[in-house]
Design a protein around this motif. Structure first.
Motif, PDB file in Angstrom:
ATOM      1  N   ASP A 195      -1.002 -48.089   7.986  1.00  0.00           N
ATOM      2  CA  ASP A 195      -1.234 -48.960   9.281  1.00  0.00           C
ATOM      3  C   ASP A 195      -0.539 -48.441  10.233  1.00  0.00           C
ATOM      4  N   GLY A 196       0.253 -47.193  10.151  1.00  0.00           N
ATOM      5  CA  GLY A 196       0.975 -46.531  11.395  1.00  0.00           C
ATOM      6  C   GLY A 196       2.385 -46.707  11.260  1.00  0.00           C
ATOM      7  N   ARG A 197       3.058 -47.150   9.982  1.00  0.00           N
ATOM      8  CA  ARG A 197       4.444 -47.473   9.850  1.00  0.00           C
ATOM      9  C   ARG A 197       4.781 -46.007   9.101  1.00  0.00           C
ATOM     10  N   PRO A 198       6.253 -45.828   9.402  1.00  0.00           N
ATOM     11  CA  PRO A 198       6.773 -44.466   8.725  1.00  0.00           C
ATOM     12  C   PRO A 198       7.321 -45.268   7.482  1.00  0.00           C
ATOM     13  N   TRP A 199       7.399 -44.516   6.366  1.00  0.00           N
ATOM     14  CA  TRP A 199       7.694 -44.780   5.084  1.00  0.00           C
ATOM     15  C   TRP A 199       8.712 -43.591   4.576  1.00  0.00           C
ATOM     16  N   MET A 200       9.423 -44.010   3.427  1.00  0.00           N
ATOM     17  CA  MET A 200      10.058 -42.979   2.991  1.00  0.00           C
ATOM     18  C   MET A 200       9.969 -42.710   1.580  1.00  0.00           C
ATOM     19  N   ILE A 201       9.699 -41.300   1.218  1.00  0.00           N
ATOM     20  CA  ILE A 201       9.343 -41.159  -0.094  1.00  0.00           C
ATOM     21  C   ILE A 201      10.767 -40.702  -0.825  1.00  0.00           C
ATOM     22  N   ASN A 202      10.854 -41.439  -2.098  1.00  0.00           N
ATOM     23  CA  ASN A 202      11.973 -40.993  -2.726  1.00  0.00           C
ATOM     24  C   ASN A 202      11.631 -40.511  -4.072  1.00  0.00           C
ATOM     25  N   ILE A 203      12.505 -39.223  -4.537  1.00  0.00           N
ATOM     26  CA  ILE A 203      12.172 -38.755  -5.683  1.00  0.00           C
ATOM     27  C   ILE A 203      13.474 -38.709  -6.519  1.00  0.00           C
ATOM     28  N   ALA A 204      13.816 -39.142  -7.487  1.00  0.00           N
ATOM     29  CA  ALA A 204      14.772 -39.216  -8.364  1.00  0.00           C
ATOM     30  C   ALA A 204      14.830 -38.301  -9.568  1.00  0.00           C
ATOM     31  N   ALA A 205      15.734 -37.558  -9.859  1.00  0.00           N
ATOM     32  CA  ALA A 205      15.711 -36.599 -10.973  1.00  0.00           C
ATOM     33  C   ALA A 205      16.926 -36.874 -11.681  1.00  0.00           C
ATOM     34  N   GLU A 206      17.027 -36.324 -13.080  1.00  0.00           N
ATOM     35  CA  GLU A 206      17.984 -36.552 -13.963  1.00  0.00           C
ATOM     36  C   GLU A 206      19.351 -35.945 -13.492  1.00  0.00           C
ATOM     37  N   THR A 207      20.332 -36.524 -13.905  1.00  0.00           N
ATOM     38  CA  THR A 207      21.861 -36.349 -13.281  1.00  0.00           C
ATOM     39  C   THR A 207      22.522 -36.159 -14.567  1.00  0.00           C
ATOM     40  N   PHE A 208      23.649 -35.267 -14.530  1.00  0.00           N
ATOM     41  CA  PHE A 208      24.450 -35.224 -15.709  1.00  0.00           C
ATOM     42  C   PHE A 208      25.874 -35.957 -15.621  1.00  0.00           C
ATOM     43  N   PHE A 209      26.126 -36.476 -14.367  1.00  0.00           N
ATOM     44  CA  PHE A 209      27.412 -37.114 -14.245  1.00  0.00           C
ATOM     45  C   PHE A 209      27.035 -38.776 -13.813  1.00  0.00           C
ATOM     46  N   SER A 210      27.864 -39.677 -14.101  1.00  0.00           N
ATOM     47  CA  SER A 210      27.588 -40.996 -13.847  1.00  0.00           C
ATOM     48  C   SER A 210      27.582 -41.374 -12.346  1.00  0.00           C
ATOM     49  N   ILE A 259      12.264 -34.633 -13.533  1.00  0.00           N
ATOM     50  CA  ILE A 259      11.948 -35.599 -12.518  1.00  0.00           C
ATOM     51  C   ILE A 259      11.725 -36.970 -13.316  1.00  0.00           C
ATOM     52  N   ASN A 260      12.517 -38.134 -12.815  1.00  0.00           N
ATOM     53  CA  ASN A 260      12.478 -39.432 -13.342  1.00  0.00           C
ATOM     54  C   ASN A 260      11.443 -40.251 -12.681  1.00  0.00           C
ATOM     55  N   THR A 261      11.537 -40.591 -11.609  1.00  0.00           N
ATOM     56  CA  THR A 261      10.636 -41.558 -10.689  1.00  0.00           C
ATOM     57  C   THR A 261      10.476 -40.845  -9.319  1.00  0.00           C
ATOM     58  N   ILE A 262       9.323 -41.760  -8.631  1.00  0.00           N
ATOM     59  CA  ILE A 262       9.006 -41.376  -7.457  1.00  0.00           C
ATOM     60  C   ILE A 262       8.591 -42.890  -6.691  1.00  0.00           C
ATOM     61  N   GLY A 263       9.223 -43.115  -5.479  1.00  0.00           N
ATOM     62  CA  GLY A 263       8.977 -44.242  -5.055  1.00  0.00           C
ATOM     63  C   GLY A 263       8.472 -44.002  -3.470  1.00  0.00           C
ATOM     64  N   PHE A 264       8.336 -45.308  -2.793  1.00  0.00           N
ATOM     65  CA  PHE A 264       8.011 -45.487  -1.348  1.00  0.00           C
ATOM     66  C   PHE A 264       8.699 -46.823  -0.886  1.00  0.00           C
ATOM     67  N   THR A 265       9.528 -46.499   0.210  1.00  0.00           N
ATOM     68  CA  THR A 265      10.388 -47.540   0.851  1.00  0.00           C
ATOM     69  C   THR A 265      10.124 -47.921   2.346  1.00  0.00           C
ATOM     70  N   LEU A 266      10.004 -48.999   2.743  1.00  0.00           N
ATOM     71  CA  LEU A 266       9.551 -49.138   3.917  1.00  0.00           C
ATOM     72  C   LEU A 266      10.776 -50.054   4.637  1.00  0.00           C
ATOM     73  N   GLY A 267      11.420 -49.517   5.673  1.00  0.00           N
ATOM     74  CA  GLY A 267      12.762 -50.225   6.254  1.00  0.00           C
ATOM     75  C   GLY A 267      12.840 -49.982   7.782  1.00  0.00           C
TER      76      GLY A 267
END
Length: 284
Positions: A195-210, A259-267
């Motif tokens: 609808d014309g809004r800007p979104w943020m694409i989020n990609i989370a990858a595996e990490t070795f440290f907490s 790659i673990n997850t992908i997501g979309f955020t509106l803010g």
């Protein structure tokens, strides 16, 4: 009065004129803080009491669910063994080597929505609403809701107003974590209608440290609105590293084989209704 006493009195007067806070600082230079805290606890909503339960007290035992879970995990284990004899990810080797593009998520029925989860600032006391359903003819994914940036009245939270859609972590048999391998591709391909809004694409990858568990790679998704679909292609080299929403000075490339997850955020702080329709998500 001797010279030694005069020197001592002048030193005491000089120290008394310095504020107490400055006396506690070392004389080696200004204090520096690391970009990330090594020890980080789980997020707790402001004003919410802390749970004083042991981990084993949160476990709910159900014999019927246990049998269903065992059946599910042994089925997944059988699939894992048979796929290895065929090729990578159950595909023939020649098909895997010559693959130019791959559709990862395609919304073609109610079961396709089970791979996704939605959340909003209601988790921290906000007022935004977000929902997920199938589009017309059950051929697309329709994300809609209302954004409200009014912060909760808890005396601590200053900012609010976000809605998120995120894929679930893929799991193998017996809840073993597995990853998507996109190392043969270099571009993310989306077919969306917004609808014309800007979104943020989020990609989370595996990490070795907490202390890196909140590291996410982000890039922008600009929708133009209107009745027409958009084919959006974003190179993975465009994604930048953030930690809890803050861009990091030390940037690293995205690990495409973990790659673990992908997501979309509106803010975007524009209060009101929103919608985003997704046909498919793939790589090329």
């Amino acid at each position: 009065m001797s010279l030694q006493k005069i020197t001592r009195l002048s030193s005491l007067r000089l120290l008394s004129s310095i504020p107490h806070q400055q006396l506690l600082l070392p004389s080696i230079g200004p204090l520096t803080a690391s970009s990330r805290a090594v020890i980080q606890g789980e997020y707790r909503r402001p004003g919410q009491p802390k749970e004083d339960k042991f981990p084993w007290q949160k476990i709910k035992l159900d014999f019927r669910k246990g049998l269903e879970g065992m059946k599910k995990h042994f089925t997944l284990l059988k699939t894992e063994f048979t796929d290895r004899w065929v090729g990578p990810e159950g595909k023939p080797l020649i098909e895997h080597m010559l693959e130019q593009n791959r559709v990862l998520w395609e919304f073609r029925g109610p079961e396709s929505l089970e791979q996704w989860t939605v959340s909003s600032d209601r988790e921290i006391g906000g007022q935004s609403e977000v929902y997920l359903k199938l589009g017309k003819n059950n051929r697309t994914c329709f994300l809609y809701g209302t954004l409200n940036s009014t912060p909760p009245r808890d005396g601590e939270t200053r900012y609010s107003g976000y809605c998120t859609m995120r894929s679930k972590q893929p799991l193998a048999s017996f809840d073993r974590k597995i990853h998507y391998d996109w190392s043969s591709f270099n571009t993310l391909h989306l077919r969306v209608r917004g609808d014309g809004r800007p979104w943020m694409i989020n990609i989370a990858a595996e990490t070795f440290f907490s202390h890196q568990k909140d590291d996410i790679y982000n890039y922008f998704l600009f929708t133009r609105g209107g009745p027409y679909w958009q084919d959006i292609k974003i190179p993975f080299s465009k994604f930048f590293l953030t930690h809890r929403g803050r861009i990091q000075d030390d940037q690293h490339p995205l690990w495409l084989d973990k790659i673990n997850t992908i997501g979309f955020t509106l803010g975007d702080k524009a209060d009101g209704p929103f919608q985003l329709e997704i046909d498919f998500i793939g790589v090329l």
